[in-house]
Design an enzyme around this catalytic site. Structure first.
Site, mmCIF file in Angstrom:
data_model
loop_
_atom_site.group_PDB
_atom_site.id
_atom_site.type_symbol
_atom_site.label_atom_id
_atom_site.label_comp_id
_atom_site.label_asym_id
_atom_site.label_seq_id
_atom_site.Cartn_x
_atom_site.Cartn_y
_atom_site.Cartn_z
ATOM 1 N N HIS A 95 -2.683 -2.816 -6.103
ATOM 2 C CA HIS A 95 -3.025 -2.470 -4.806
ATOM 3 C C HIS A 95 -4.781 -2.522 -4.595
ATOM 4 O O HIS A 95 -5.241 -1.876 -5.289
ATOM 5 C CB HIS A 95 -2.775 -1.104 -4.438
ATOM 6 C CG HIS A 95 -3.030 -0.498 -3.048
ATOM 7 N ND1 HIS A 95 -3.116 0.643 -2.727
ATOM 8 C CD2 HIS A 95 -3.028 -1.378 -2.049
ATOM 9 C CE1 HIS A 95 -3.339 0.764 -1.394
ATOM 10 N NE2 HIS A 95 -3.392 -0.384 -1.019
ATOM 11 N N SER B 192 0.850 -1.265 -0.034
ATOM 12 C CA SER B 192 0.049 -0.061 0.146
ATOM 13 C C SER B 192 0.812 1.144 -0.131
ATOM 14 O O SER B 192 0.149 2.340 0.010
ATOM 15 C CB SER B 192 -1.014 0.002 1.085
ATOM 16 O OG SER B 192 -0.337 -0.575 2.325
ATOM 17 N N GLU C 227 -5.491 -0.024 -7.629
ATOM 18 C CA GLU C 227 -4.518 0.774 -7.978
ATOM 19 C C GLU C 227 -3.697 -0.082 -8.812
ATOM 20 O O GLU C 227 -3.012 -1.017 -8.178
ATOM 21 C CB GLU C 227 -3.875 1.568 -6.767
ATOM 22 C CG GLU C 227 -4.152 3.184 -6.873
ATOM 23 C CD GLU C 227 -3.448 3.485 -5.510
ATOM 24 O OE1 GLU C 227 -3.365 2.874 -4.472
ATOM 25 O OE2 GLU C 227 -3.236 4.833 -5.376
ATOM 26 N N ASN D 100 -3.803 6.062 -0.709
ATOM 27 C CA ASN D 100 -3.052 6.361 0.843
ATOM 28 C C ASN D 100 -2.264 7.619 0.849
ATOM 29 O O ASN D 100 -2.125 8.081 2.025
ATOM 30 C CB ASN D 100 -2.154 5.152 1.128
ATOM 31 C CG ASN D 100 -3.076 3.895 1.306
ATOM 32 O OD1 ASN D 100 -4.208 4.145 1.666
ATOM 33 N ND2 ASN D 100 -2.565 2.654 1.200
HETATM 34 N N1 CAA Z 1 -17.027 -9.774 1.680
HETATM 35 C C1 CAA Z 1 -17.935 -9.736 0.771
HETATM 36 N N2 CAA Z 1 -19.175 -8.755 1.121
HETATM 37 C C2 CAA Z 1 -18.923 -7.894 2.203
HETATM 38 C C3 CAA Z 1 -17.680 -7.939 2.968
HETATM 39 C C4 CAA Z 1 -16.700 -8.854 2.657
HETATM 40 N N3 CAA Z 1 -15.570 -8.938 3.337
HETATM 41 N N4 CAA Z 1 -17.814 -6.767 3.797
HETATM 42 C C5 CAA Z 1 -19.070 -6.276 3.522
HETATM 43 N N5 CAA Z 1 -19.704 -6.904 2.461
HETATM 44 C C6 CAA Z 1 -20.887 -6.605 1.893
HETATM 45 C C7 CAA Z 1 -22.116 -6.840 2.562
HETATM 46 O O1 CAA Z 1 -22.655 -8.270 2.339
HETATM 47 C C8 CAA Z 1 -23.055 -5.712 2.178
HETATM 48 O O2 CAA Z 1 -23.722 -5.943 1.048
HETATM 49 P P1 CAA Z 1 -25.088 -5.507 0.466
HETATM 50 O O3 CAA Z 1 -24.613 -4.279 -0.147
HETATM 51 O O4 CAA Z 1 -25.284 -6.466 -0.680
HETATM 52 O O5 CAA Z 1 -26.150 -5.423 1.464
HETATM 53 C C9 CAA Z 1 -22.302 -4.513 1.883
HETATM 54 O O6 CAA Z 1 -20.938 -5.203 1.681
HETATM 55 C C10 CAA Z 1 -22.157 -3.493 2.925
HETATM 56 O O7 CAA Z 1 -21.789 -4.205 4.086
HETATM 57 P P2 CAA Z 1 -22.567 -3.948 5.300
HETATM 58 O O8 CAA Z 1 -24.170 -3.516 5.197
HETATM 59 O O9 CAA Z 1 -22.154 -5.187 6.515
HETATM 60 O O10 CAA Z 1 -22.006 -2.640 6.089
HETATM 61 P P3 CAA Z 1 -21.827 -1.470 5.369
HETATM 62 O O11 CAA Z 1 -22.802 -0.881 4.763
HETATM 63 O O12 CAA Z 1 -21.333 -0.654 6.754
HETATM 64 O O13 CAA Z 1 -20.262 -1.160 4.688
HETATM 65 C C11 CAA Z 1 -18.249 -1.263 4.297
HETATM 66 C C12 CAA Z 1 -19.170 -1.886 5.077
HETATM 67 C C13 CAA Z 1 -18.583 -1.571 2.855
HETATM 68 C C14 CAA Z 1 -16.854 -1.738 4.640
HETATM 69 C C15 CAA Z 1 -18.419 0.430 4.428
HETATM 70 O O14 CAA Z 1 -18.221 0.696 5.792
HETATM 71 C C16 CAA Z 1 -17.191 0.939 3.735
HETATM 72 O O15 CAA Z 1 -17.225 1.293 2.362
HETATM 73 N N6 CAA Z 1 -16.248 1.324 4.552
HETATM 74 C C17 CAA Z 1 -15.069 1.976 4.098
HETATM 75 C C18 CAA Z 1 -13.988 1.046 3.288
HETATM 76 C C19 CAA Z 1 -12.903 1.832 2.930
HETATM 77 O O16 CAA Z 1 -12.600 3.032 2.961
HETATM 78 N N7 CAA Z 1 -11.939 0.904 2.384
HETATM 79 C C20 CAA Z 1 -10.623 1.252 1.948
HETATM 80 C C21 CAA Z 1 -9.825 1.163 3.079
HETATM 81 S S1 CAA Z 1 -8.154 1.896 2.700
HETATM 82 C C22 CAA Z 1 -7.404 0.600 1.948
HETATM 83 O O17 CAA Z 1 -7.852 -0.534 1.790
HETATM 84 C C23 CAA Z 1 -6.117 0.830 1.213
HETATM 85 C C24 CAA Z 1 -5.016 0.771 2.336
HETATM 86 O O18 CAA Z 1 -4.067 0.064 1.535
HETATM 87 C C25 CAA Z 1 -4.916 0.651 3.638
#
Ligand code: CAA
Length: 290
Positions: free
Chosen positions: A139, A118, A151, A189
């Site tokens: 990424h 990342s 990415e 990031n």
């Molecule tokens: N696998 C499969 N499906 C998943 C899942 C997983 N691990 N996690 C969540 N889901 C699905 C759920 O089943 C749900 O599906 P539907 O839309 O069909 O109902 C959907 O995703 C949304 O999940 P939830 O309803 O449980 O919860 P939510 O609405 O709060 O969403 C989230 C959860 C998608 C994680 C949301 O909170 C989100 O987008 N958060 C931000 C995530 C983010 O910013 N990620 C990037 C991080 S930075 C990075 O990764 C880079 C790095 O290098 C650090």
């Protein structure tokens, strides 16, 4: 043509990458030196596939087929017939170097290597292998089955064929790619982590509580998670590593990691994966720790 994909590291990113590759028709070899991590990864992948099936996004048959495409192993030789190996180990340059040293003798001559780093320089990691022209950054975002972006980062030596193969793969995995140049922490990031670090400073300086900061950014900026909740989700050790890469790589004091982030990592409060970070995850509903 990419048919079989190796994944190194059975943590949250490696499991997610294996999940998405298998679900989209690729044979996957998932490798980790820790057999317990492999067992846990299989359970996590099954759980997340079931979750997609329960939402009607995939069928029950897809779950079984995808799981059947994933082989697990503790040995690098499991990558002997892979066309591409994606490294998704911990965000530590020494660990990654050691992995590439062990990986390279076990690969087909024309196999590609991608790293899910990342933040670390693709050019520098590529130079530790025998094939910098077939080495690239790929990424994925967490959670991999949900997040749309991949990415793609070319090192200075990466050739066009490797870029095209990986870009097409991202497309076949149902993702959208964005190309970033090989500078510290790339695009996502470079922008996201200073925001999270600033949220931790906001807490450290007493401007707001954990709850106030996360509520403010969720409702005030329409972010799906507040920055502290997101930091716990990413892992505070990973957040600190990325800030250090920005700080060292860009030599600008604006990237200095917040001392409170350093302290949480020193305490082993690494976020959701260990049950405690800016929230305590031991109960049904996470409770802010400050
Ligand atoms: N696998 C499969 N499906 C998943 C899942 C997983 N691990 N996690 C969540 N889901 C699905 C759920 O089943 C749900 O599906 P539907 O839309 O069909 O109902 C959907 O995703 C949304 O999940 P939830 O309803 O449980 O919860 P939510 O609405 O709060 O969403 C989230 C959860 C998608 C994680 C949301 O909170 C989100 O987008 N958060 C931000 C995530 C983010 O910013 N990620 C990037 C991080 S930075 C990075 O990764 C880079 C790095 O290098 C650090």
């Amino acid at each position: 043509m990419i048919q079989k994909i190796g994944v190194i590291g059975a943590g949250q990113m490696g499991s997610g990458i294996a999940h998405v590759c298998a679900l989209n028709g690729f044979d996957v070899s998932l490798m980790d030196v820790n057999p317990e991590a492999l067992k846990k990864a299989r359970d996590v992948i099954r759980h997340n596939l079931e979750r997609q099936a329960s939402k009607g996004k995939i069928s029950e048959a897809d779950v079984a087929v995808a799981l059947g495409r994933i082989q697990t192993s503790t040995e690098y030789r499991s990558f002997a017939d892979c066309d591409l190996v994606i490294e998704a180990a911990t965000e530590n340059e020494d660990v990654k170097r050691e992995i590439f040293r062990n990986l390279v003798p076990n690969l087909k001559e024309d196999a590609l290597i991608a790293t899910n780093t990342s933040s670390i320089s693709i050019t520098r990691l590529a130079a530790t292998t025998d094939r910098p022209e077939r080495f690239i950054g790929m990424h994925f975002m967490n959670p991999v089955p949900v997040m749309q972006l991949v990415e793609i980062i070319r090192g200075i030596a990466t050739n066009e064929e490797t870029y095209v193969a990986v870009r097409d793969l991202a497309h076949k995995l149902g993702k959208t790619s964005a190309v970033a140049e090989d500078f510290p922490a790339f695009i996502v990031n470079r922008i996201l982590l200073p925001m999270i670090n600033e949220a931790i400073y906001t807490l450290y300086e007493g401007v707001g509580s954990v709850e106030a900061i996360d509520t403010a950014m969720k409702l005030g900026a329409n972010h799906p998670m507040g920055p502290l909740e997101l930091a716990d989700f990413i892992g505070l050790d990973t957040c600190l590593s990325i800030m250090n890469v920005l700080y060292d790589g860009l030599a600008d004091s604006k990237y200095r990691p917040c001392p409170l982030l350093v302290k949480y990592v020193e305490a082993g409060w690494l976020g959701r994966k260990v049950g405690r970070g800016f929230y305590d995850y031991s109960k049904e509903t996470p409770v802010p720790t400050r």
